[in-house]
Write an enzyme that holds these catalytic residues in place. Structure first.
Site, PDB file in Angstrom:
ATOM      1  N   HIS A  97     -35.627   2.428 -38.591  1.00  0.00           N
ATOM      2  CA  HIS A  97     -35.785   3.292 -39.764  1.00  0.00           C
ATOM      3  C   HIS A  97     -35.041   2.714 -40.962  1.00  0.00           C
ATOM      4  CE1 HIS A  97     -32.292   4.655 -37.462  1.00  0.00           C
ATOM      5  NE2 HIS A  97     -31.731   4.953 -38.621  1.00  0.00           N
ATOM      6  N   HIS A  99     -33.248   3.847 -44.561  1.00  0.00           N
ATOM      7  CA  HIS A  99     -32.727   4.960 -45.358  1.00  0.00           C
ATOM      8  C   HIS A  99     -32.987   4.685 -46.837  1.00  0.00           C
ATOM      9  CE1 HIS A  99     -29.858   6.627 -42.212  1.00  0.00           C
ATOM     10  NE2 HIS A  99     -30.019   5.407 -41.735  1.00  0.00           N
TER      11      HIS A  99
END
Ligand code: 5GP
Ligand code: ZN
Length: 132
Positions: A97, A99
């Site tokens: 992922h 951010h």
């Protein structure tokens, strides 16, 4: 199944910002700053070290577009793009992922500012090591 795969499968709710057949973006449950967003591939890759070239291109282009949207929507003055890979680097959820963290002031957080001091020789040796 990991927590982000559960979010993709709608087994856990999320506040979605973007979705297509390969990528999902949603608000981080812990809003480090207002607008803090996570961008993930729907396929479960653990880290950037596992990611394929096509997915990484698509994700990074989306990170760019969403950063623009988020900055416009929130009035943030800047944005940090952060990606932690493996536990040593602070990765808590082992589904790749990125951010997007909008920035409003300099006090929100800062990176560790204790850099290594390398000699010219050490820089050359290090660059050669990576290049070869
Ligand atoms: P990491 O430390 O792995 O780079 O970041 C993981 C992020 O996932 C954290 O910022 C954390 O707040 C977020 N997170 C963990 N569980 C959930 C969840 O169930 N929903 C949402 N929206 N974010 C989560
Ligand atoms: Zn997963």
């Amino acid at each position: 199944m990991c927590v982000f795969c559960k979010i993709i499968n709608n087994e856990i709710g999320s506040y979605k910002i973007y979705e297509d057949e390969k990528i999902l973006a949603f608000l981080d449950i812990s809003q480090l700053t207002i607008g803090h967003t996570l961008v993930i591939p729907k396929k479960h890759y653990e880290t950037i070290l596992d990611l394929d070239s096509e997915t990484s291109k698509e994700i990074f282009d989306l990170v760019r577009k969403l950063s623009l949207k988020i900055v416009k929507a929130t009035g943030a003055k800047g944005v940090n793009i952060i990606n932690n890979n493996n536990e040593i680097a602070g990765q808590a959820v082992n589904h790749f992922h990125i951010h997007i963290i909008p920035r409003y002031n300099t006090q929100e957080f800062s990176f560790n500012t204790n850099p290594n001091k390398l000699t010219e020789e050490e820089f050359i040796e290090l660059a050669n090591k990576i290049n070869n």
